[in-house]
Scaffold this motif. Structure first.
Motif, PDB file in Angstrom:
ATOM      1  N   ILE A   1       0.854  -1.191   0.000  1.00  0.00           N
ATOM      2  CA  ILE A   1       0.000   0.000   0.000  1.00  0.00           C
ATOM      3  C   ILE A   1       0.890   1.241   0.000  1.00  0.00           C
ATOM      4  O   ILE A   1       1.876   1.312   0.738  1.00  0.00           O
ATOM      5  N   ASP A   2       0.535   2.199  -0.834  1.00  0.00           N
ATOM      6  CA  ASP A   2       1.258   3.460  -0.895  1.00  0.00           C
ATOM      7  C   ASP A   2       1.331   4.071   0.509  1.00  0.00           C
ATOM      8  O   ASP A   2       0.310   4.156   1.205  1.00  0.00           O
ATOM      9  N   MET A   3       2.521   4.479   0.902  1.00  0.00           N
ATOM     10  CA  MET A   3       2.732   4.968   2.261  1.00  0.00           C
ATOM     11  C   MET A   3       1.855   6.192   2.571  1.00  0.00           C
ATOM     12  O   MET A   3       1.324   6.320   3.671  1.00  0.00           O
ATOM     13  N   LYS A   4       1.685   7.083   1.606  1.00  0.00           N
ATOM     14  CA  LYS A   4       0.869   8.281   1.813  1.00  0.00           C
ATOM     15  C   LYS A   4      -0.601   7.892   2.014  1.00  0.00           C
ATOM     16  O   LYS A   4      -1.273   8.404   2.904  1.00  0.00           O
ATOM     17  N   ASP A   5      -1.093   6.956   1.196  1.00  0.00           N
ATOM     18  CA  ASP A   5      -2.478   6.501   1.320  1.00  0.00           C
ATOM     19  C   ASP A   5      -2.691   5.779   2.639  1.00  0.00           C
ATOM     20  O   ASP A   5      -3.725   5.926   3.282  1.00  0.00           O
ATOM     21  N   TYR A   6      -1.688   4.998   3.050  1.00  0.00           N
ATOM     22  CA  TYR A   6      -1.772   4.271   4.310  1.00  0.00           C
ATOM     23  C   TYR A   6      -1.757   5.252   5.483  1.00  0.00           C
ATOM     24  O   TYR A   6      -2.570   5.149   6.402  1.00  0.00           O
ATOM     25  N   GLY A   7      -0.839   6.195   5.439  1.00  0.00           N
ATOM     26  CA  GLY A   7      -0.698   7.167   6.520  1.00  0.00           C
ATOM     27  C   GLY A   7      -1.945   8.016   6.707  1.00  0.00           C
ATOM     28  O   GLY A   7      -2.315   8.358   7.826  1.00  0.00           O
ATOM     29  N   SER A   8      -2.620   8.337   5.595  1.00  0.00           N
ATOM     30  CA  SER A   8      -3.836   9.153   5.685  1.00  0.00           C
ATOM     31  C   SER A   8      -5.090   8.287   5.814  1.00  0.00           C
ATOM     32  O   SER A   8      -6.198   8.809   5.905  1.00  0.00           O
ATOM     33  N   MET A   9      -4.889   6.943   5.812  1.00  0.00           N
ATOM     34  CA  MET A   9      -5.994   5.982   5.916  1.00  0.00           C
ATOM     35  C   MET A   9      -7.060   6.265   4.845  1.00  0.00           C
ATOM     36  O   MET A   9      -8.251   6.251   5.110  1.00  0.00           O
ATOM     37  N   ASP A  10      -6.595   6.528   3.616  1.00  0.00           N
ATOM     38  CA  ASP A  10      -7.470   6.861   2.489  1.00  0.00           C
ATOM     39  C   ASP A  10      -8.096   5.589   1.915  1.00  0.00           C
ATOM     40  O   ASP A  10      -7.588   4.996   0.967  1.00  0.00           O
ATOM     41  N   GLY A  11      -9.209   5.182   2.521  1.00  0.00           N
ATOM     42  CA  GLY A  11      -9.874   3.941   2.117  1.00  0.00           C
ATOM     43  C   GLY A  11     -10.309   3.928   0.668  1.00  0.00           C
ATOM     44  O   GLY A  11     -10.187   2.914  -0.014  1.00  0.00           O
ATOM     45  N   LYS A  12     -10.798   5.049   0.179  1.00  0.00           N
ATOM     46  CA  LYS A  12     -11.270   5.130  -1.208  1.00  0.00           C
ATOM     47  C   LYS A  12     -10.117   4.902  -2.185  1.00  0.00           C
ATOM     48  O   LYS A  12     -10.240   4.137  -3.138  1.00  0.00           O
ATOM     49  N   LYS A  13      -8.997   5.545  -1.944  1.00  0.00           N
ATOM     50  CA  LYS A  13      -7.842   5.413  -2.845  1.00  0.00           C
ATOM     51  C   LYS A  13      -7.269   3.992  -2.813  1.00  0.00           C
ATOM     52  O   LYS A  13      -6.946   3.432  -3.855  1.00  0.00           O
ATOM     53  N   VAL A  14      -7.166   3.414  -1.630  1.00  0.00           N
ATOM     54  CA  VAL A  14      -6.632   2.051  -1.517  1.00  0.00           C
ATOM     55  C   VAL A  14      -7.594   1.052  -2.171  1.00  0.00           C
ATOM     56  O   VAL A  14      -7.169   0.119  -2.847  1.00  0.00           O
ATOM     57  N   LEU A  15      -8.897   1.273  -2.009  1.00  0.00           N
ATOM     58  CA  LEU A  15      -9.891   0.413  -2.652  1.00  0.00           C
ATOM     59  C   LEU A  15      -9.764   0.489  -4.176  1.00  0.00           C
ATOM     60  O   LEU A  15      -9.765  -0.541  -4.858  1.00  0.00           O
ATOM     61  N   LYS A  16      -9.615   1.683  -4.692  1.00  0.00           N
ATOM     62  CA  LYS A  16      -9.457   1.854  -6.145  1.00  0.00           C
ATOM     63  C   LYS A  16      -8.181   1.178  -6.638  1.00  0.00           C
ATOM     64  O   LYS A  16      -8.171   0.566  -7.698  1.00  0.00           O
ATOM     65  N   THR A  17      -7.112   1.269  -5.855  1.00  0.00           N
ATOM     66  CA  THR A  17      -5.858   0.596  -6.203  1.00  0.00           C
ATOM     67  C   THR A  17      -6.069  -0.915  -6.284  1.00  0.00           C
ATOM     68  O   THR A  17      -5.611  -1.576  -7.217  1.00  0.00           O
ATOM     69  N   ALA A  18      -6.786  -1.458  -5.316  1.00  0.00           N
ATOM     70  CA  ALA A  18      -7.057  -2.904  -5.296  1.00  0.00           C
ATOM     71  C   ALA A  18      -7.815  -3.321  -6.547  1.00  0.00           C
ATOM     72  O   ALA A  18      -7.486  -4.341  -7.179  1.00  0.00           O
ATOM     73  N   TYR A  19      -8.816  -2.548  -6.939  1.00  0.00           N
ATOM     74  CA  TYR A  19      -9.602  -2.890  -8.129  1.00  0.00           C
ATOM     75  C   TYR A  19      -8.797  -2.746  -9.419  1.00  0.00           C
ATOM     76  O   TYR A  19      -8.952  -3.550 -10.336  1.00  0.00           O
ATOM     77  N   LYS A  20      -7.916  -1.769  -9.472  1.00  0.00           N
ATOM     78  CA  LYS A  20      -7.034  -1.627 -10.641  1.00  0.00           C
ATOM     79  C   LYS A  20      -6.128  -2.839 -10.768  1.00  0.00           C
ATOM     80  O   LYS A  20      -5.899  -3.367 -11.861  1.00  0.00           O
ATOM     81  N   MET A  21      -5.627  -3.311  -9.628  1.00  0.00           N
ATOM     82  CA  MET A  21      -4.748  -4.495  -9.635  1.00  0.00           C
ATOM     83  C   MET A  21      -5.508  -5.732 -10.117  1.00  0.00           C
ATOM     84  O   MET A  21      -4.976  -6.528 -10.888  1.00  0.00           O
ATOM     85  N   MET A  22      -6.740  -5.885  -9.649  1.00  0.00           N
ATOM     86  CA  MET A  22      -7.543  -7.062 -10.063  1.00  0.00           C
ATOM     87  C   MET A  22      -7.856  -6.995 -11.559  1.00  0.00           C
ATOM     88  O   MET A  22      -7.791  -8.008 -12.249  1.00  0.00           O
ATOM     89  N   LYS A  23      -8.172  -5.790 -12.062  1.00  0.00           N
ATOM     90  CA  LYS A  23      -8.451  -5.622 -13.500  1.00  0.00           C
ATOM     91  C   LYS A  23      -7.230  -5.971 -14.335  1.00  0.00           C
ATOM     92  O   LYS A  23      -7.309  -6.634 -15.351  1.00  0.00           O
ATOM     93  N   ALA A  24      -6.062  -5.484 -13.897  1.00  0.00           N
ATOM     94  CA  ALA A  24      -4.822  -5.749 -14.606  1.00  0.00           C
ATOM     95  C   ALA A  24      -4.520  -7.246 -14.633  1.00  0.00           C
ATOM     96  O   ALA A  24      -4.081  -7.788 -15.646  1.00  0.00           O
ATOM     97  N   ALA A  25      -4.775  -7.921 -13.514  1.00  0.00           N
ATOM     98  CA  ALA A  25      -4.534  -9.373 -13.433  1.00  0.00           C
ATOM     99  C   ALA A  25      -5.480 -10.126 -14.359  1.00  0.00           C
ATOM    100  O   ALA A  25      -5.084 -11.103 -15.000  1.00  0.00           O
ATOM    101  N   GLN A  26      -6.737  -9.676 -14.458  1.00  0.00           N
ATOM    102  CA  GLN A  26      -7.704 -10.325 -15.355  1.00  0.00           C
ATOM    103  C   GLN A  26      -7.308 -10.130 -16.807  1.00  0.00           C
ATOM    104  O   GLN A  26      -7.465 -11.017 -17.618  1.00  0.00           O
ATOM    105  N   ALA A  27      -6.786  -8.953 -17.128  1.00  0.00           N
ATOM    106  CA  ALA A  27      -6.371  -8.660 -18.502  1.00  0.00           C
ATOM    107  C   ALA A  27      -5.233  -9.578 -18.928  1.00  0.00           C
ATOM    108  O   ALA A  27      -5.137  -9.962 -20.089  1.00  0.00           O
ATOM    109  N   LYS A  28      -4.339  -9.900 -17.976  1.00  0.00           N
ATOM    110  CA  LYS A  28      -3.209 -10.788 -18.272  1.00  0.00           C
ATOM    111  C   LYS A  28      -3.655 -12.234 -18.473  1.00  0.00           C
ATOM    112  O   LYS A  28      -3.054 -12.966 -19.230  1.00  0.00           O
ATOM    113  N   ALA A  29      -4.707 -12.627 -17.751  1.00  0.00           N
ATOM    114  CA  ALA A  29      -5.147 -14.032 -17.753  1.00  0.00           C
ATOM    115  C   ALA A  29      -5.800 -14.438 -19.064  1.00  0.00           C
ATOM    116  O   ALA A  29      -6.173 -13.724 -19.891  1.00  0.00           O
TER     117      ALA A  29
END
Length: 106
Positions: A78-106
């Motif tokens: 998790i990005d240190m700035k997002d973690y430090g500010s406890m930015d749930g929305k940004k971390v959630l969006k990051t998680a979904y981007k990662m899942m989309k990228a993984a699906q695109a590779k599969a």
């Protein structure tokens, strides 16, 4: 389909605040997901149930080990700035981007 997001930190404590913020963001965005925080020791048993794994910055050094254990499941620190500010929305969006990228590779 519910997506499982696993947050991993030293003891699972500090990340619980981030989990709550991510759950609130998921409700606001209408996203169907289950978000859970666990210690690294506890998480090792459940890695394969996750759709994405996010590590707290304090255990970022464990990323390669987690990736090895997780196989094809996307994992990142998790990005240190997002973690430090406890930015749930940004971390959630990051998680979904990662899942989309993984699906695109599969």
């Amino acid at each position: 389909m519910t997506k499982n997001i696993l947050l991993v930190c030293n003891a699972g404590m500090s990340t619980s605040i981030l989990v709550k913020n991510m759950q609130d963001a998921a409700k606001t965005l209408g996203v169907d997901c289950a978000i859970e925080a666990k210690s690294l020791t506890a998480a090792k048993k459940d890695l394969h149930e996750a759709d994405v794994i996010l590590l707290g910055p304090q255990i970022g050094y464990e990323l390669n080990k987690v990736k090895e254990l997780a196989g094809n499941i996307p994992a990142a620190v998790i990005d240190m700035k997002d973690y430090g500010s406890m930015d749930g929305k940004k971390v959630l969006k990051t998680a979904y981007k990662m899942m989309k990228a993984a699906q695109a590779k599969a």
